[in-house]
Design an enzyme around this catalytic site. Structure first.
Site, PDB file in Angstrom:
ATOM      1  N   THR A  12      29.263  52.228  82.145  1.00 45.70           N
ATOM      2  CA  THR A  12      29.023  50.870  81.630  1.00 45.70           C
ATOM      3  C   THR A  12      28.229  50.857  80.329  1.00 45.70           C
ATOM      4  O   THR A  12      28.484  50.037  79.449  1.00 45.70           O
ATOM      5  CB  THR A  12      28.251  50.044  82.696  1.00 45.70           C
ATOM      6  OG1 THR A  12      29.083  49.937  83.839  1.00 45.70           O
ATOM      7  CG2 THR A  12      27.895  48.668  82.205  1.00 45.70           C
ATOM      8  N   ASP A  57      35.204  55.692  83.233  1.00 44.34           N
ATOM      9  CA  ASP A  57      34.487  54.975  84.281  1.00 44.34           C
ATOM     10  C   ASP A  57      34.174  56.065  85.302  1.00 44.34           C
ATOM     11  O   ASP A  57      35.068  56.847  85.667  1.00 44.34           O
ATOM     12  CB  ASP A  57      35.406  53.902  84.904  1.00 44.34           C
ATOM     13  CG  ASP A  57      34.678  53.073  85.935  1.00 44.34           C
ATOM     14  OD1 ASP A  57      34.137  53.652  86.900  1.00 44.34           O
ATOM     15  OD2 ASP A  57      34.636  51.846  85.789  1.00 44.34           O
ATOM     16  N   SER A  58      32.956  56.143  85.782  1.00 40.88           N
ATOM     17  CA  SER A  58      32.595  57.322  86.585  1.00 40.88           C
ATOM     18  C   SER A  58      33.313  57.363  87.925  1.00 40.88           C
ATOM     19  O   SER A  58      33.278  58.379  88.612  1.00 40.88           O
ATOM     20  CB  SER A  58      31.082  57.411  86.777  1.00 40.88           C
ATOM     21  OG  SER A  58      30.629  56.486  87.720  1.00 40.88           O
ATOM     22  N   SER A  59      33.997  56.299  88.286  1.00 39.71           N
ATOM     23  CA  SER A  59      34.838  56.355  89.498  1.00 39.71           C
ATOM     24  C   SER A  59      35.950  57.387  89.308  1.00 39.71           C
ATOM     25  O   SER A  59      36.526  57.851  90.285  1.00 39.71           O
ATOM     26  CB  SER A  59      35.505  55.013  89.784  1.00 39.71           C
ATOM     27  OG  SER A  59      34.673  53.974  89.459  1.00 39.71           O
ATOM     28  N   THR A  89      27.153  54.564  86.611  1.00 33.55           N
ATOM     29  CA  THR A  89      26.241  54.594  87.759  1.00 33.55           C
ATOM     30  C   THR A  89      26.961  54.879  89.079  1.00 33.55           C
ATOM     31  O   THR A  89      26.356  55.381  90.017  1.00 33.55           O
ATOM     32  CB  THR A  89      25.485  53.257  87.900  1.00 33.55           C
ATOM     33  OG1 THR A  89      26.436  52.201  88.013  1.00 33.55           O
ATOM     34  CG2 THR A  89      24.568  52.997  86.729  1.00 33.55           C
ATOM     35  N   ASP A  90      28.268  54.535  89.138  1.00 35.66           N
ATOM     36  CA  ASP A  90      28.954  54.608  90.441  1.00 35.66           C
ATOM     37  C   ASP A  90      28.898  55.998  91.069  1.00 35.66           C
ATOM     38  O   ASP A  90      28.702  56.124  92.277  1.00 35.66           O
ATOM     39  CB  ASP A  90      30.418  54.161  90.307  1.00 35.66           C
ATOM     40  CG  ASP A  90      30.536  52.663  90.082  1.00 35.66           C
ATOM     41  OD1 ASP A  90      29.548  51.947  90.315  1.00 35.66           O
ATOM     42  OD2 ASP A  90      31.624  52.214  89.665  1.00 35.66           O
TER      43      ASP A  90
HETATM   44  N1  ASP Z   1      31.995  51.499  87.026  1.00 36.97           N
HETATM   45  C1  ASP Z   1      30.917  51.928  86.166  1.00 36.97           C
HETATM   46  C2  ASP Z   1      30.875  53.437  86.147  1.00 36.97           C
HETATM   47  O1  ASP Z   1      30.428  54.029  87.101  1.00 36.97           O
HETATM   48  C3  ASP Z   1      29.636  51.336  86.650  1.00 36.97           C
HETATM   49  C4  ASP Z   1      28.422  51.660  85.823  1.00 36.97           C
HETATM   50  O2  ASP Z   1      28.392  52.474  84.954  1.00 36.97           O
HETATM   51  O3  ASP Z   1      27.373  51.010  86.074  1.00 36.97           O
HETATM   52  O4  ASP Z   1      31.317  54.035  85.219  1.00 36.97           O
END
Ligand code: ASP
Length: 346
Positions: A12, A57-59, A89-90
């Site tokens: 993000t 996106d870390s997913s 963050t994910d």
């Molecule tokens: N979907 C985002 C990620 O993990 C969420 C984030 O960064 O807060 O890349």
């Protein structure tokens, strides 16, 4: 002046809003970073920026990206005093756990950070997260893989993402916070890892087939039989409380026994974020204990998954992996599982 390498992997912090939802945008993000005078102000370390070719996106993180981040750090290890990894963050807690094993005997800081609100937006939490992570990475106090987020520094392999919305998005329920950033950054020195004096070594991970099962009331264990083949190298079971699973007249037992016959390592974690697994404490965990499951004690599922990848990538025997899954290797769990003599294991 300290030299820090910033590795941007996505998340993000560097995203922009599009019709399809938030997406990484490397160009605008690196321009934004370079234009932030505060990052070059007096008192800040010197920094360079590198990016993964494809920001994610870390997913979408996989073992391949963990290896890329690990290799970037290993290749630049002698040229920098510390590393800041910008990450979504994910799955940040998974990557932090993976790096803590992959970067064996690390003696320099690797600080993962990101934000809940993109840096390009007015209320972004990314600004403090980057600035403070750079200062921590340049401090000469931290020598391990950590997550800095929302004013707190956590051991990377002890942290979990706790809030999908709050700006204090991480917690580490089984290990004290390593530092708090208030008016000054106050370090909890007693809980920081000592500088490792053995030689640093990068251990790339293999994409080993592993799984995670979360038990729930009414779980039909027979449905899992099909994934418990000899292809499955390791499985983490997220149990209730101190390691308890539903009995159902021993329905799980044949499946666990099959897993053992196949050489699959079964590690028991708890669905409770705080506290430890105690196999055999209740009748409902005795079956797992008797079948030879490893107690993950107070390890997080994130760290258990990363540890399985790491131990299999080291090429150890099944017995040695089983033994080491229950032992603290780099601060990921408490210290008191007893088992066979490791010297006898290959
Ligand atoms: N979907 C985002 C990620 O993990 C969420 C984030 O960064 O807060 O890349």
């Amino acid at each position: 002046m300290k030299r820090i390498l910033i590795i941007n992997t996505g998340g993000t912090i560097g995203m922009v809003k599009t019709k399809e939802g938030y997406k990484p945008d490397g160009k605008s993000f690196s321009n934004l970073l370079k234009s932030m005078d505060v990052l070059n102000a007096e008192g800040m370390p010197f920094w360079d920026l590198v990016e993964l070719e494809k920001l994610l996106d870390s997913s979408n993180m996989t073992v391949a990206e963990w290896n890329k981040i690990g290799k970037l750090i290993a290749d630049a290890y002698d040229n920098y005093d510390g590393f800041v990894v910008l990450h979504g963050t994910d799955t940040m807690a998974y990557t932090a756990s993976a790096l803590s094993f992959m970067l064996e005997h690390i003696s320099k800081p690797v600080i993962l950070t990101g934000s809940q609100i993109p840096l390009c937006e007015i209320r972004s939490d990314g600004r403090d997260n980057i600035i403070t992570s750079l200062l921590i990475a340049a401090s000469d106090i931290v020598h391990e893989v950590c997550i800095y987020f929302g004013g707190k520094l956590f051991r990377g392999n002890r942290a979990i993402k706790y809030s999908s919305e709050g700006l204090i998005a991480f917690v580490s329920p089984n290990y004290p916070v390593l530092a708090e950033a208030g008016i000054s950054i106050s370090y909890n020195r007693a809980y920081l890892r000592e500088k490792d004096t053995e030689g640093f070594c990068y251990v790339p991970f293999e994409n080993v087939p592993i799984g995670v099962i979360k038990v729930f009331p009414g779980i039909q264990f027979e449905l899992f039989e099909s994934i418990m083949t000899e292809r499955l190298k390791g499985i983490v079971i997220e149990t209730f409380g101190t390691g308890n699973i539903p009995g159902y007249d021993g329905a799980l037992l044949p499946i666990i026994e099959k897993a053992f016959a196949n050489g699959t390592i079964v590690t028991v974690c708890s669905q409770c974020p705080q506290g430890s697994v105690m196999l055999g404490e209740y009748e409902t965990s005795m079956a797992l204990k008797n079948a030879g499951a490893v107690s993950g004690l107070d390890i997080t599922t994130e760290a258990a998954v990363a540890k399985l990848y790491y131990l299999f990538s080291k090429g150890y025997s099944t017995d040695k992996i089983k033994y080491l899954m229950g032992k603290n290797l780099c601060g990921e769990m408490k210290d008191d599982n007893d088992a066979a003599d490791p010297e006898k294991l290959i």
